[in-house]
Design a protein around this motif. Structure first.
Motif, PDB file in Angstrom:
ATOM      1  N   THR A 300       0.819  -1.207   0.000  1.00 44.97           N
ATOM      2  CA  THR A 300       0.000   0.000   0.000  1.00 44.97           C
ATOM      3  C   THR A 300       0.851   1.254   0.000  1.00 44.97           C
ATOM      4  N   THR A 301       1.867   1.290   0.843  1.00 46.58           N
ATOM      5  CA  THR A 301       2.711   2.485   0.915  1.00 46.58           C
ATOM      6  C   THR A 301       3.596   2.646  -0.315  1.00 46.58           C
ATOM      7  N   PHE A 302       3.766   1.597  -1.112  1.00 39.72           N
ATOM      8  CA  PHE A 302       4.437   1.731  -2.412  1.00 39.72           C
ATOM      9  C   PHE A 302       3.679   2.744  -3.262  1.00 39.72           C
ATOM     10  N   GLY A 303       2.355   2.646  -3.251  1.00 42.66           N
ATOM     11  CA  GLY A 303       1.545   3.593  -4.011  1.00 42.66           C
ATOM     12  C   GLY A 303       1.660   5.006  -3.472  1.00 42.66           C
ATOM     13  N   ARG A 304       1.729   5.135  -2.143  1.00 44.94           N
ATOM     14  CA  ARG A 304       1.873   6.476  -1.566  1.00 44.94           C
ATOM     15  C   ARG A 304       3.197   7.109  -1.954  1.00 44.94           C
ATOM     16  N   ILE A 305       4.270   6.340  -1.905  1.00 42.14           N
ATOM     17  CA  ILE A 305       5.573   6.875  -2.288  1.00 42.14           C
ATOM     18  C   ILE A 305       5.586   7.244  -3.773  1.00 42.14           C
ATOM     19  N   TRP A 306       4.916   6.437  -4.596  1.00 39.69           N
ATOM     20  CA  TRP A 306       4.879   6.733  -6.032  1.00 39.69           C
ATOM     21  C   TRP A 306       4.242   8.097  -6.291  1.00 39.69           C
ATOM     22  N   VAL A 307       3.073   8.323  -5.716  1.00 40.79           N
ATOM     23  CA  VAL A 307       2.400   9.597  -5.957  1.00 40.79           C
ATOM     24  C   VAL A 307       3.156  10.737  -5.287  1.00 40.79           C
ATOM     25  N   SER A 308       3.760  10.476  -4.132  1.00 44.82           N
ATOM     26  CA  SER A 308       4.518  11.511  -3.438  1.00 44.82           C
ATOM     27  C   SER A 308       5.730  11.956  -4.254  1.00 44.82           C
ATOM     28  N   ASN A 365     -10.379   1.055  11.576  1.00 43.14           N
ATOM     29  CA  ASN A 365     -11.092   1.838  10.571  1.00 43.14           C
ATOM     30  C   ASN A 365     -10.508   3.236  10.399  1.00 43.14           C
ATOM     31  N   VAL A 366      -9.985   3.795  11.475  1.00 38.71           N
ATOM     32  CA  VAL A 366      -9.315   5.096  11.372  1.00 38.71           C
ATOM     33  C   VAL A 366      -8.076   4.980  10.496  1.00 38.71           C
ATOM     34  N   ARG A 367      -7.313   3.894  10.699  1.00 37.86           N
ATOM     35  CA  ARG A 367      -6.116   3.681   9.872  1.00 37.86           C
ATOM     36  C   ARG A 367      -6.499   3.561   8.391  1.00 37.86           C
ATOM     37  N   LYS A 368      -7.559   2.819   8.101  1.00 35.31           N
ATOM     38  CA  LYS A 368      -7.964   2.620   6.708  1.00 35.31           C
ATOM     39  C   LYS A 368      -8.515   3.905   6.097  1.00 35.31           C
ATOM     40  N   MET A 369      -9.263   4.666   6.878  1.00 32.09           N
ATOM     41  CA  MET A 369      -9.802   5.921   6.374  1.00 32.09           C
ATOM     42  C   MET A 369      -8.684   6.885   5.995  1.00 32.09           C
ATOM     43  N   ASN A 370      -7.693   7.021   6.858  1.00 30.83           N
ATOM     44  CA  ASN A 370      -6.587   7.939   6.585  1.00 30.83           C
ATOM     45  C   ASN A 370      -5.725   7.461   5.427  1.00 30.83           C
ATOM     46  N   THR A 371      -5.602   6.146   5.277  1.00 34.23           N
ATOM     47  CA  THR A 371      -4.851   5.623   4.138  1.00 34.23           C
ATOM     48  C   THR A 371      -5.551   5.959   2.831  1.00 34.23           C
ATOM     49  N   ALA A 372      -6.879   5.887   2.820  1.00 36.83           N
ATOM     50  CA  ALA A 372      -7.644   6.261   1.624  1.00 36.83           C
ATOM     51  C   ALA A 372      -7.452   7.738   1.292  1.00 36.83           C
ATOM     52  N   ILE A 373      -7.475   8.585   2.319  1.00 34.54           N
ATOM     53  CA  ILE A 373      -7.264  10.018   2.100  1.00 34.54           C
ATOM     54  C   ILE A 373      -5.875  10.264   1.517  1.00 34.54           C
ATOM     55  N   ALA A 374      -4.882   9.496   1.987  1.00 35.26           N
ATOM     56  CA  ALA A 374      -3.491   9.703   1.588  1.00 35.26           C
ATOM     57  C   ALA A 374      -3.185   9.204   0.184  1.00 35.26           C
ATOM     58  N   GLN A 375      -3.989   8.301  -0.356  1.00 39.67           N
ATOM     59  CA  GLN A 375      -3.656   7.712  -1.655  1.00 39.67           C
ATOM     60  C   GLN A 375      -4.749   7.887  -2.712  1.00 39.67           C
ATOM     61  N   VAL A 376      -5.981   7.647  -2.363  1.00 38.37           N
ATOM     62  CA  VAL A 376      -7.052   7.749  -3.355  1.00 38.37           C
ATOM     63  C   VAL A 376      -7.251   9.200  -3.782  1.00 38.37           C
ATOM     64  N   VAL A 377      -7.313  10.100  -2.821  1.00 37.26           N
ATOM     65  CA  VAL A 377      -7.548  11.512  -3.144  1.00 37.26           C
ATOM     66  C   VAL A 377      -6.417  12.102  -3.991  1.00 37.26           C
TER      67      VAL A 377
END
Length: 526
Positions: A300-308, A365-377
């Protein structure tokens, strides 16, 4: 007569400060928790680390010769949102032009120099987790920063020797910097109670502040003193920070000489027995490699680093070649969103703790919600940027929003590293970093390949679309397998505390006087 145990408040504040004189060091010590000092060291440490990491991104522009663009090129309207005359700046004949470099390094050499940092950075992740377990996070983090600082100061000398020497220095810097994240995650696992972890994770956003300061700082230094001064300044910052780290940081509350007994009790009771005291807990690599929650974090964090890194590395190229900003404006506009992102990271992490504390949502659920904000948005915003064309103001607005949203990850998947295995946060972070930091050089490589022949807006739309696909699709791995449950292999012999020893008794909260008595070898007086 024995004193009654003192009941500690839920936020861990030390009420005993009132018993000390107003201007005494002991009162100040009780008012400023050791955890707060660690937060400041973590924040400033990552700030300095990313200043030393990214200084060359802007400095190299002033180090090399650039080909002159043909202003009469008929295809310019297709490739750019500006004409050549829009970015021509007035020259001050009374001052040397520090922005004109004299090194004949082509684009291949330049990209190799920049990417060499990240190749070795990825390679050192597992070693960072291993060394953290063996030597302790203080030693690993401190000496990693020291080596990186030495490397920064050495770059001007390496440049005079050969570009291969610069590649070597950058590789050493990358290898050393790769050790820092596992070390700090391990430190958080030993020091920070679960209810405070999301807030503490915001200290890791020092890296955003570092990126935000690097571009305008380096631009000012280059314009006034030349590119060599950039590396002397950033290296000196690293040296100065190391002095404070070695004086103020400690591996655990138990070995901290200045922590109040009250705060130490609060930390130890809050952590319970999920954290094993001392060093050397064997890393259950087999169980770790088989753990779906661990793989979920890494993928999952691979995607975050990619967009970052699309914003960090490819972003300045987009602003320069498509939007037509000058170097100074480019640096300012690329740095500003990362300065803002620290504020948003604090907000995301604070709200996460509040939501969990008030039982509005479960921690998972808080962890999943914040992960969605960090990558999907941010992923969807990347697509939007491509189709906004040359509308600069809307582009900058959504650019800021995307960079800010990425910081929610530190209350999301990144924070779950400490949730699932506080004893092994360093090794897990090392494993996850090995996976996701590969995106730090894959993202710009893919962008460079797509833009090799044509840097038109349509090609940039493809770059942004690929970024969106990677960022959004990898999120679903955490949505399916992400958890907040402490894994059995977090404990020695994979046995939770109650299974290890039925005779264990809970830690008690002691007031200052009783803690001092219990630490003495003399029997208590009746």
């Amino acid at each position: 007569m024995d004193q009654e145990p003192l009941e500690i408040s839920i936020d861990g504040r030390d009420p005993t400060y009132k018993q000390f004189p107003t201007w005494s060091f002991r009162r100040l010590q009780a008012l400023i928790p050791a955890r707060a000092v660690l937060y400041l060291l973590s924040f400033s440490g990552f700030l300095v680390s990313f200043v030393m990491r990214n200084d060359i991104n802007l400095a190299i522009i002033a180090m090399v010769r650039h080909p002159v663009r043909n202003a009469t090129d008929d295809s310019s309207t297709e490739l750019y949102c500006y004409t050549q005359t829009n970015v021509t700046e007035d020259e001050d004949s009374g001052r040397p032009n520090y922005e004109e470099g004299d090194l004949d390094w082509d684009s291949t050499i330049q990209s190799t120099i920049i990417s060499s940092f990240y190749w070795c950075y990825v390679m050192s992740q597992i070693l960072g987790g291993y060394l953290t377990q063996k030597l302790g996070p203080k030693t690993v983090f401190g000496y990693s920063q020291l080596v990186t600082a030495i490397g920064s100061i050495s770059i001007p000398l390496a440049t005079d020797i050969h570009f291969a020497a610069v590649i070597f220095v950058r590789s050493v810097q990358g290898f050393a910097s790769g050790l820092t994240w596992p070390a700090m995650y391990a430190m958080a696992g030993r020091w920070i109670p679960p209810s405070e972890r999301s807030r503490f994770m915001s200290s890791f956003q020092g890296f955003s502040f570092g990126i935000g300061l690097t571009y305008p700082l380096c631009g000012w230094l280059i314009a006034n003193f030349g590119w060599r001064v950039v590396f002397y300044v950033t290296g000196s910052l690293g040296f100065t920070w190391c002095i404070f780290w070695f004086l103020l940081a400690y591996d655990t509350p138990a070995v901290h000489p200045r922590i109040t007994p009250y705060e130490r009790s609060y930390i130890e009771v809050s952590l319970g027995e999920t954290v094993v005291k001392g060093k050397g807990l064997p890393v259950p690599w087999k169980e770790l490699f088989k753990s779906l929650p661990v793989w979920a974090i890494g993928i999952t964090t691979f995607g975050r680093i990619w967009v970052s890194y699309t914003f960090i590395i490819s972003g300045p190229l987009y602003m320069k070649t498509v939007l037509g900003f000058s170097i100074q404006t480019n640096g300012l506009l690329n740095g500003a969103p990362f300065l803002l992102s620290y504020v948003t990271s604090v907000i995301f992490c604070y709200l996460a703790d509040v939501i969990v504390t008030k039982n509005v949502m479960s921690l998972k659920n808080v962890r999943k919600m914040n992960t969605a904000i960090a990558q999907v948005v941010p992923g969807l915003i990347c697509v939007l940027i491509g189709y906004l064309g040359c509308n600069i103001v809307p582009i900058l607005v959504v650019w800021f929003i995307a960079v800010s949203c990425i910081t929610a990850a530190y209350a999301g998947a990144m924070a779950s590293i400490v949730d699932i295995a506080p004893n092994l946060a360093g090794p897990i972070l090392a494993f996850a970093q090995t996976i996701h930091m590969s995106a730090s050089f894959l993202s710009p490589i893919v962008a460079g390949f797509l833009l090799k022949e044509n840097q038109s807006l349509e090609q940039w739309r493809i770059v942004f679309a690929v970024t969106a696909i990677v960022s959004v699709s990898t999120y679903f791995m955490f949505q399916i397998y992400g958890t907040d449950e402490v894994q059995a292999w977090n404990y020695p012999d994979s046995k939770p505390p109650m299974q290890q020893d039925d005779t264990n008794t809970p830690l008690q909260l002691l007031n200052v006087d009783e803690r001092q008595k219990s630490s003495s070898s003399e029997p208590k007086e009746k």
